[in-house]
Design a protein around this motif. Structure first.
Motif, PDB file in Angstrom:
ATOM      1  N   GLU A 113       0.833  -1.207   0.000  1.00  0.00           N
ATOM      2  CA  GLU A 113       0.000   0.000   0.000  1.00  0.00           C
ATOM      3  C   GLU A 113       0.865   1.254   0.000  1.00  0.00           C
ATOM      4  O   GLU A 113       0.630   2.186  -0.778  1.00  0.00           O
ATOM      5  CB  GLU A 113      -0.915  -0.009   1.228  1.00  0.00           C
ATOM      6  CG  GLU A 113      -1.865   1.156   1.276  1.00  0.00           C
ATOM      7  CD  GLU A 113      -2.782   1.110   2.487  1.00  0.00           C
ATOM      8  OE1 GLU A 113      -3.276   2.188   2.875  1.00  0.00           O
ATOM      9  OE2 GLU A 113      -2.995   0.020   3.056  1.00  0.00           O
ATOM     10  N   ARG A 114       1.874   1.298   0.864  1.00  0.00           N
ATOM     11  CA  ARG A 114       2.767   2.458   0.920  1.00  0.00           C
ATOM     12  C   ARG A 114       3.522   2.631  -0.392  1.00  0.00           C
ATOM     13  O   ARG A 114       3.675   3.745  -0.885  1.00  0.00           O
ATOM     14  CB  ARG A 114       3.769   2.340   2.076  1.00  0.00           C
ATOM     15  CG  ARG A 114       3.187   2.345   3.435  1.00  0.00           C
ATOM     16  CD  ARG A 114       2.607   3.717   3.787  1.00  0.00           C
ATOM     17  NE  ARG A 114       1.810   3.608   4.985  1.00  0.00           N
ATOM     18  CZ  ARG A 114       0.486   3.454   5.010  1.00  0.00           C
ATOM     19  NH1 ARG A 114      -0.191   3.384   3.893  1.00  0.00           N
ATOM     20  NH2 ARG A 114      -0.172   3.375   6.141  1.00  0.00           N
ATOM     21  N   GLU A 146       1.230   4.047  -2.999  1.00  0.00           N
ATOM     22  CA  GLU A 146       0.967   5.464  -2.708  1.00  0.00           C
ATOM     23  C   GLU A 146       2.133   6.342  -3.146  1.00  0.00           C
ATOM     24  O   GLU A 146       1.941   7.406  -3.740  1.00  0.00           O
ATOM     25  CB  GLU A 146       0.719   5.676  -1.209  1.00  0.00           C
ATOM     26  CG  GLU A 146      -0.609   5.174  -0.719  1.00  0.00           C
ATOM     27  CD  GLU A 146      -0.726   5.216   0.804  1.00  0.00           C
ATOM     28  OE1 GLU A 146       0.251   5.605   1.496  1.00  0.00           O
ATOM     29  OE2 GLU A 146      -1.799   4.845   1.302  1.00  0.00           O
TER      30      GLU A 146
END
Length: 182
Positions: A119-120, A123
C-alpha cells in the motif's frame, strides 16, 4: 512453423504487462516508461509469494528480503519525490533516523506488514507519477545531498535504483522457489 515456447519464463512475452508502452515517445514519456517497466518487474518478482516468503532473508548477515525491497523502494520514492523534489515535510516511513534501516529490519513475516508495504509503495509511486506528470519540464530541480538535481537526472537515477534492486530480487526469488529471470 512451430509454435514458440518459453520455458521457465514468468509470463508469455505476448502477455507481459511490462510490454506495450510507448516506443517513440518524447524524453519524459521514455523515462516514465522505463521507470514503469522497472516497477512492474519488481512487482512480478514478488507475485504469488506468502508473507514468510516475502520476508525470507537472502543469506546471513544480510537483512535483504523481497519485502525489505518493497519497503525500501517506497522509502526511496518518498524521499526523492516528496521530500527532495516537492519540498514536503514527509517523515520517513520505516526509520526514525537516516541509516536506521527500518525498511529492511522491520520486514517481518506478517501478512499485515506485507499488505501495508505494498500500500505504501503504491501510494509513493502514485505521488511520484503525479509529480512527474505535473512538472512543467524535466529541468525542475530539487535538493540532493550534494546540491540541486533535475527531474531528468532523478528519473535516470530511479530507473537505475530499481534495475539494481531487481537484480537482487532475481536472486532472492530464485532462492525461494527456483524461479529466475525475465
Amino acid at each position: 512453423m512451430a509454435e514458440r515456447q518459453f520455458p521457465d519464463l514468468w509470463v508469455d512475452p505476448e502477455d507481459d504487462p511490462r510490454e506495450g508502452g510507448p516506443r517513440l515517445g518524447d524524453e519524459r514519456t521514455t523515462l516514465q516508461e522505463f521507470l514503469r517497466f522497472q516497477r512492474l518487474t519488481m512487482q512480478m518478482k514478488c507475485d504469488g509469494l506468502d508473507a514468510e516468503q516475502m520476508a525470507r532473508r537472502s543469506v546471513e548477515p544480510s537483512t535483504m528480503s523481497l519485502l525489505g525491497l518493497v519497503r525500501h523502494m517506497a522509502e526511496v520514492e518518498r524521499g526523492w519525490f516528496r521530500r527532495r523534489m516537492a519540498g514536503l515535510d514527509a517523515p520517513r516511513l520505516y526509520s526514525s533516523a537516516p541509516g536506521e534501516d527500518g525498511d529492511w529490519n522491520g520486514a517481518v513475516a506478517d501478512p499485515k506488514v506485507v499488505a501495508e508495504a505494498w500500500e505504501r509503495w503504491r501510494e509513493e509511486c502514485a505521488f511520484s507519477d503525479r509529480f512527474i506528470a505535473e512538472a512543467p519540464d524535466l529541468d525542475v530541480t530539487g535538493e540532493a545531498h550534494d546540491g540541486p538535481i533535475s527531474l531528468r537526472e532523478l528519473l535516470v537515477h530511479m530507473i537505475e535504483e530499481y534495475a539494481r534492486h531487481n537484480g537482487h530480487a532475481d536472486l532472492l526469488r530464485e532462492r525461494i522457489d527456483g524461479r529466475t529471470g525475465q
